[in-house]
Design a protein around this motif. Structure first.
Motif, short mmCIF file in Angstrom:
data_model
loop_
_atom_site.label_atom_id
_atom_site.label_comp_id
_atom_site.label_asym_id
_atom_site.label_seq_id
_atom_site.Cartn_x
_atom_site.Cartn_y
_atom_site.Cartn_z
N MET A 131 0.84 -1.17 0.00
CA MET A 131 0.00 0.00 0.00
C MET A 131 0.90 1.24 0.00
SD MET A 131 -2.69 1.31 2.93
CE MET A 131 -3.72 -0.11 2.90
N PRO A 132 0.73 2.16 -0.94
CA PRO A 132 1.58 3.35 -0.98
C PRO A 132 1.27 4.27 0.19
CG PRO A 132 -0.15 3.50 -2.62
CD PRO A 132 -0.24 2.14 -2.00
N LEU A 133 2.30 4.99 0.62
CA LEU A 133 2.11 5.92 1.73
C LEU A 133 1.20 7.07 1.32
CD1 LEU A 133 5.70 6.14 3.20
CD2 LEU A 133 3.75 5.00 4.18
N ARG A 134 0.28 7.42 2.20
CA ARG A 134 -0.60 8.56 1.95
C ARG A 134 0.23 9.83 1.99
NH1 ARG A 134 -5.07 8.27 6.30
NH2 ARG A 134 -4.98 10.46 5.86
N PRO A 135 -0.21 10.84 1.27
CA PRO A 135 0.54 12.10 1.33
C PRO A 135 0.47 12.69 2.73
CG PRO A 135 -1.52 12.38 0.12
CD PRO A 135 -1.37 10.92 0.42
N HIS A 136 1.36 13.62 2.97
CA HIS A 136 1.39 14.28 4.28
C HIS A 136 0.07 14.97 4.57
CE1 HIS A 136 5.27 13.98 6.17
NE2 HIS A 136 5.82 14.03 4.99
N THR A 137 -0.32 14.93 5.82
CA THR A 137 -1.45 15.70 6.28
C THR A 137 -0.99 17.14 6.34
OG1 THR A 137 -2.10 13.85 7.66
CG2 THR A 137 -3.06 15.99 8.19
N PRO A 138 -1.74 18.07 5.77
CA PRO A 138 -1.27 19.46 5.83
C PRO A 138 -1.14 19.91 7.29
CG PRO A 138 -3.26 19.25 4.48
CD PRO A 138 -2.99 17.92 5.09
N PRO A 139 -0.02 20.52 7.63
CA PRO A 139 0.15 20.96 9.01
C PRO A 139 -0.89 22.02 9.37
CG PRO A 139 2.09 21.49 7.71
CD PRO A 139 1.12 20.82 6.81
N ARG A 140 -1.34 21.97 10.58
CA ARG A 140 -2.33 22.94 11.05
C ARG A 140 -1.79 23.53 12.34
NH1 ARG A 140 -8.19 21.19 13.48
NH2 ARG A 140 -8.54 23.13 14.58
N PRO A 141 -1.78 24.84 12.44
CA PRO A 141 -1.30 25.42 13.70
C PRO A 141 -2.24 25.03 14.84
CG PRO A 141 -2.09 27.14 12.21
CD PRO A 141 -2.18 25.84 11.47
N TRP A 142 -1.67 24.92 16.03
CA TRP A 142 -2.47 24.48 17.16
C TRP A 142 -3.54 25.51 17.50
CZ3 TRP A 142 -3.58 26.54 21.93
CH2 TRP A 142 -4.32 25.70 22.77
N CYS A 143 -4.70 25.00 17.83
CA CYS A 143 -5.78 25.79 18.39
C CYS A 143 -6.59 24.84 19.27
CB CYS A 143 -6.65 26.42 17.30
SG CYS A 143 -7.47 25.23 16.25
N PRO A 144 -7.31 25.37 20.26
CA PRO A 144 -8.08 24.46 21.12
C PRO A 144 -9.10 23.67 20.30
CG PRO A 144 -8.02 26.67 22.05
CD PRO A 144 -7.42 26.76 20.68
N LEU A 145 -9.44 22.49 20.80
CA LEU A 145 -10.41 21.64 20.12
C LEU A 145 -11.78 22.31 20.09
CD1 LEU A 145 -9.50 18.23 21.79
CD2 LEU A 145 -9.02 18.90 19.44
N SER A 146 -12.42 22.24 18.92
CA SER A 146 -13.79 22.76 18.82
C SER A 146 -14.73 21.74 19.46
CB SER A 146 -14.16 22.98 17.36
OG SER A 146 -14.31 21.74 16.70
N ASP A 147 -15.98 22.12 19.66
CA ASP A 147 -16.95 21.20 20.26
C ASP A 147 -17.12 19.94 19.41
OD1 ASP A 147 -17.33 22.91 22.39
OD2 ASP A 147 -19.09 23.88 21.50
N ALA A 148 -17.20 20.11 18.09
CA ALA A 148 -17.39 18.96 17.20
C ALA A 148 -16.16 18.04 17.24
CB ALA A 148 -17.65 19.43 15.77
N GLU A 149 -14.96 18.62 17.25
CA GLU A 149 -13.74 17.82 17.31
C GLU A 149 -13.66 17.06 18.64
OE1 GLU A 149 -11.21 20.92 14.50
OE2 GLU A 149 -10.99 20.97 16.69
N TRP A 150 -14.03 17.73 19.72
CA TRP A 150 -14.00 17.10 21.03
C TRP A 150 -14.99 15.94 21.09
CZ3 TRP A 150 -11.49 15.62 24.87
CH2 TRP A 150 -12.10 15.20 26.05
N LEU A 151 -16.18 16.15 20.56
CA LEU A 151 -17.19 15.09 20.58
C LEU A 151 -16.76 13.88 19.74
CD1 LEU A 151 -20.50 17.13 20.46
CD2 LEU A 151 -19.55 15.87 22.39
N ALA A 152 -16.00 14.11 18.67
CA ALA A 152 -15.51 13.00 17.85
C ALA A 152 -14.36 12.27 18.55
CB ALA A 152 -15.06 13.52 16.50
#
Length: 192
Positions: free
Chosen positions: A1-22
């Protein structure tokens, strides 16, 4: 299986409500036993903050609590299998707009730290899942046990024939698949 491309870097920020619930369902089963964690969401924000800034634990901002407590919780989650579970979930997700996809950069950065604790088995899992951005350095500098096993199967007839040129080539290739003993910090930090 080929390696997936890099995940684009994202600067840190607190988790949103939706991200926290996931993220929360993955934590609830792996949260270590013992005293209750006051604010689990703040603790995960602290872990992701340190993972994204590549700072040592001692540089954890005071608002998140004691650095030793955050580092200890990270180790407990790591030994509890959180990062393996999150990587497998990310691979299985079909929805590009899923909240876990939005924090994929945070998760892969935390996995780079978890690699120090979990070792080669975790590296093998990352390679098998083909999540390139979770690797702790360039893939060609890291060990690849699957490739070394394939090489042994391919060269086995030459070993049985005692074909010395083929055996010398196999030794060189196996040294390459073992990866570098240590990857310079400058290379690791430059790795996206």
């Amino acid at each position: 299986m080929p390696l997936r491309p890099h995940t684009p870097p994202r600067p840190w920020c607190p988790l949103s409500d939706a991200e926290w619930l996931a993220l929360y369902p993955h934590l609830i089963h792996r949260s270590p036993a013992g005293r209750q964690v006051g604010d689990l969401r703040a603790r995960m924000d602290a872990i992701f903050h340190i993972a994204c800034t590549a700072s040592p634990w001692r540089d954890t901002p005071e608002k998140f609590g004691k650095p030793d407590t955050i580092a200890r919780y990270f180790r407990r989650l790591t030994h509890g299998g959180l990062w393996q579970s999150l990587l497998e979930t990310l691979v299985a997700l079909d929805d590009d707009d899923h909240p876990l996809r939005r924090i994929e950069s945070f998760i892969t950065r935390a996995c780079r730290r978890a690699h120090r604790i979990l070792g080669l088995g975790f590296l093998v899992l990352i390679r098998r899942l083909s999540i390139r951005s979770a690797l702790n350095g360039p893939p060609w500098l890291l060990p690849d046990p699957d490739l070394s096993e394939r090489l042994m199967r391919y060269f086995w007839p030459a070993i049985e024939r005692r074909d010395m040129p083929a055996i010398r080539l196999l030794k060189r290739l196996l040294r390459t698949t073992a990866g570098k003993k240590s990857i310079p910090r400058s290379v690791r930090l430059a790795w996206p």
